[in-house]
Design a protein around this motif. Sequence first.
Motif, PDB file in Angstrom:
ATOM      1  N   ASN A   1     -13.587  85.108 -53.461  1.00 44.50           N
ATOM      2  CA  ASN A   1     -14.935  84.675 -53.093  1.00 44.50           C
ATOM      3  C   ASN A   1     -15.970  85.590 -53.724  1.00 44.50           C
ATOM      4  O   ASN A   1     -15.672  86.716 -54.146  1.00 44.50           O
ATOM      5  N   LEU A   2     -17.195  85.079 -53.747  1.00 44.60           N
ATOM      6  CA  LEU A   2     -18.336  85.803 -54.296  1.00 44.60           C
ATOM      7  C   LEU A   2     -19.531  85.546 -53.394  1.00 44.60           C
ATOM      8  O   LEU A   2     -19.722  84.425 -52.912  1.00 44.60           O
TER       9      LEU A   2
ATOM     10  N   SER B   1     -21.677  90.293 -55.336  1.00 44.96           N
ATOM     11  CA  SER B   1     -20.566  91.139 -54.894  1.00 44.96           C
ATOM     12  C   SER B   1     -19.321  90.286 -54.720  1.00 44.96           C
ATOM     13  O   SER B   1     -19.379  89.196 -54.134  1.00 44.96           O
ATOM     14  N   PHE B   2     -18.200  90.784 -55.225  1.00 46.89           N
ATOM     15  CA  PHE B   2     -16.924  90.107 -55.098  1.00 46.89           C
ATOM     16  C   PHE B   2     -16.238  90.533 -53.797  1.00 46.89           C
ATOM     17  O   PHE B   2     -16.432  91.650 -53.309  1.00 46.89           O
ATOM     18  N   SER B   3     -15.430  89.629 -53.252  1.00 48.17           N
ATOM     19  CA  SER B   3     -14.641  89.967 -52.077  1.00 48.17           C
ATOM     20  C   SER B   3     -13.495  90.885 -52.476  1.00 48.17           C
ATOM     21  O   SER B   3     -13.146  91.013 -53.649  1.00 48.17           O
TER      22      SER B   3
ATOM     23  N   ASP C   1     -12.781  91.277 -45.400  1.00 49.49           N
ATOM     24  CA  ASP C   1     -13.284  89.994 -45.915  1.00 49.49           C
ATOM     25  C   ASP C   1     -13.567  88.968 -44.823  1.00 49.49           C
ATOM     26  O   ASP C   1     -13.675  87.774 -45.100  1.00 49.49           O
TER      27      ASP C   1
ATOM     28  N   GLY D   1     -10.783  88.979 -53.989  1.00 46.37           N
ATOM     29  CA  GLY D   1     -11.165  88.487 -55.296  1.00 46.37           C
ATOM     30  C   GLY D   1     -11.322  86.995 -55.403  1.00 46.37           C
ATOM     31  O   GLY D   1     -11.567  86.483 -56.499  1.00 46.37           O
TER      32      GLY D   1
ATOM     33  N   THR E   1     -13.234  90.658 -64.880  1.00 45.99           N
ATOM     34  CA  THR E   1     -14.377  89.756 -64.987  1.00 45.99           C
ATOM     35  C   THR E   1     -15.667  90.563 -64.927  1.00 45.99           C
ATOM     36  O   THR E   1     -15.814  91.456 -64.083  1.00 45.99           O
TER      37      THR E   1
ATOM     38  N   SER F   1     -15.488  92.468 -61.211  1.00 47.62           N
ATOM     39  CA  SER F   1     -14.590  91.980 -60.170  1.00 47.62           C
ATOM     40  C   SER F   1     -13.697  93.124 -59.696  1.00 47.62           C
ATOM     41  O   SER F   1     -13.633  94.192 -60.315  1.00 47.62           O
ATOM     42  N   ARG F   2     -12.973  92.905 -58.594  1.00 41.37           N
ATOM     43  CA  ARG F   2     -12.163  93.982 -58.018  1.00 41.37           C
ATOM     44  C   ARG F   2     -11.026  94.403 -58.941  1.00 41.37           C
ATOM     45  O   ARG F   2     -10.630  95.569 -58.941  1.00 41.37           O
TER      46      ARG F   2
ATOM     47  N   LEU G   1     -14.622  81.096 -56.013  1.00 37.74           N
ATOM     48  CA  LEU G   1     -14.454  81.179 -57.463  1.00 37.74           C
ATOM     49  C   LEU G   1     -13.511  80.110 -58.001  1.00 37.74           C
ATOM     50  O   LEU G   1     -13.530  79.817 -59.197  1.00 37.74           O
TER      51      LEU G   1
END
Length: 673
Positions: free
Chosen positions: A414-415, A407-409, A457, A412, A367, A362-363, A429
Motif C-alpha cells: 500500500n501507499l 509513504s510506503f507501507s 500497517d 510494501g 522503486t 519503497s521499503r 499498488l
Amino acid sequence: MSKKTKPISFGKISFNFTKGSLDENKDESTSGFGTFGRTPIQEQKDIEEIADDLESQHVHQVMGIRNFGKKAKNFNVEEMIEQARKTAQEVNKKKTEETLTGKSSDKKLDEQNDDIIGPLPPKSTVNDKTGDESSDDDDDLIGPPIPSNLLAKDPDKVNTSDSKNDTKSDGDSYDELSGSDDEDLSLEKRIPNTHEVEMRHGTKAVVAVAVDPSGARLATGSVDYDVSFWDFAGMDASMRSFRTLQPCENHPIKALQYSATGDSILVVSGSAQAKVLDRDGFEVLECVKGDQYITDMARTKGHTATLNSGCWHPHIREEFMTCSQDGTLRLWLTENPKQHKHVIKPRQQGGLKTNPTSCAFSRDGNTVACGCFDGSIQMWDHRKNFVNTTVILRDAHQKQTEISCISFSYLGSNLVSRGNDDTLKIWDLRNFKKPLNVFGDLFSRYEQTDCSFSPDDSMVFTGESLQRDQDVGRLRFFNAKTFEPVTDIEVTKSHVIKGVWHAKLNQIFVGCGNGIVKCYYDNKKSLRGAKLCIVKTHRKKQSMEVVSSQQIITPHALPLFRQEKLRTSKKKMEKDRLDPMKSRRPDLPITSGQGGRVAASGSTLSSFVIRNLGLSKRVDDDQDPREAILKYAKDAEENPFWVAPAYKKTQPKPIFQDGEDGPSDAKKPKTDD
C-alpha cells in the motif's frame, strides 16, 4: 532361520556376559551364509565403555575419586521426534474427549504432563544400578526443564512458539513489545500516548524530524535555519538539546533523515545543495550546484534551484535522493558528491516538465516514487534506467497543489499520500487506478506536512494545521483496513506538521508550528528513548568553600609568556613618561582656529603666504577685495608713501584720462599723404 527380536532401549547398554548369550551369538554367527574376515568379539561401543571403566578404576586408585564430572548422554533425535508426535496426538485425543464429556480432573493433567515430557530420553534399563545413580542420570540431561504453565498447553503451540522466539531479534522490535496480547486490543490502545514529553526547539515551525534507526538520537529542523540534536541517553528531565547549528547558513531546513546505519544524516534546505552531516553535526559532504544557464538539466552536475525533499536508500548506505524546483530528481553517492549518479525528469501530460514536491523509496529499495506539482504520482524501477515510468497516475491529487508526502507501507503493498488539497489518500499498488479511500477535511498549510503507516500497517496517521475556528492542532489516526477514524491526539495550540512513529522505540515524535517537539510513549509498551530522560534530574553543583593551598600557575608565570623584569626603574619611568596614558598628560591647547575652523592657514594660497610671513594684521578671506583696497584710499591720499612722492617734482598735479575720448590706440594707423 528365525531370529529373536530384541526390544530397543535408550541409555547405557547393559553387559550380561553369560554362557547362554555366548551360545546364542555363536549360533547366530555360524548360521546362514557366514561372514568374511575375523568375527568381532565385541562392538566398538562396548570396547570404549570397558576402557572408560578401566580408566575410572585407575583414577580411583591413584586420586581417590571416580571420574571428572559426568558425561553427557547421546540421544537419537529422530526417535525423539517420532515419540513426540505420538504423544502429541494422544494428548489431543484426550483433550477432545474431555471437552466432549466435560469431565476433567487434576489426574488427567498430570498424566498429560508426564506424556509431554515423554520426548525426553527415558531412564536406562540397567538393573544393576541403584536408585541414587538413576537420579544422577536425570541430572545429566542437558537444558532447562519445560515450564509447568506451558505443559498444560498443546505441544504444537509450544514448539511453534519456540521456533518464533529463535527467529526474533534481541527484544527491541515493535512486535515483541506489543506481544500476542495486542492482537486482542483495539487499535486505539495500540497507540503509545499514555505519557508525553515536550522539547523546545525554538519559536518557529519545526518542519523536519528525524530519529536514529537505533532510537538513540533525535534531530529536528526548523524554518529558523537551525538543526538541533538530542541525545536521549545524555539528556536529563530538562530535555535540552546538546547541539544546535546552522548547517546551510540562511536557508530554511526542509527535510532531515538518518541513513540506514545511523552514522550520517541528510540535510535538505532551501538552497540548491544538499548536505550530509555525521552524528555529531559536522559536515561530511556538500553536493555540487549545477549550471543555471544550461536548459537541459541532464547536462548539469547538480540542482540549479531550491530543494524540496530528500531521502536515503533503505539498503544501499551510500546512496540518497533529492528533488528540486528545477524539475528533476537526482540520485547521489556519498563517494562522489561532485557529480550526480542519475537524473530523473518527471513530465506532465503534454510532455512539459513538472516540479517534484516529495520523493520516497519503497521499503525494498526497488522503486523510486515522487509526487509532483501537477497532482501526479510517478514511479520508476531502481534496477532499470529511469527513462520510462513503471507506474504513473495523473489525477492522484488536485492539480497545481503540492503533494507534501508519500509513504510506503511496511509490507510494501500500500501507499499513502498527503496533499495540500486537504486530503489523505490510501492506494493499493496492485490496483493503482483509484484510491482505496480518501480522507477529506484535513487542512494543511505547510509543504512538509507528512503522513505514514503504523509499524504494524494497521493505521495511517497525519498532522492537521489550524484553521480559523480551531484552537488545538491534532494528530489524526485512521484504520487502514476499514478506513474509520480511530482517535485524535490534541497536541498543542498550533499546527501539527511532522509525525514519526518509531517502530523500535514504539514512540511518536511530533513537530509543531510553534517550535515545540512532543514525544508520546507508553510506559509499559515503549522502550528507552524519552523514558531514559524522565527519570534523570539535573544535579546542581555544590559550591566548595574550602580554600586550596596549592600553587596557582598563571599563564604569564610560564617562561614563554613571562615579561622581562628591568633591573632599574629609570628606563621604565622614561617609557611611562612618553606614554600619554600612563603619564596622564593633559590635553594640549588649540593654537589656531576661529569659528569652528582649526587650521594652520586659510583656504587660499595668498592667505597661506601672508600668515606664514608673520604679519600682525590678519587677512580675512571672505571680505570683498575692492572694499579692502578702498578702505585705505583716504589714508593714501593724506599720507602718500609709495607712488605719489615719485611724481611730486615732475608732475605735481596728476592728469587723468577722460572717459569720453575712449581708449587710445596702441599703434597709429597709416595715412596716405
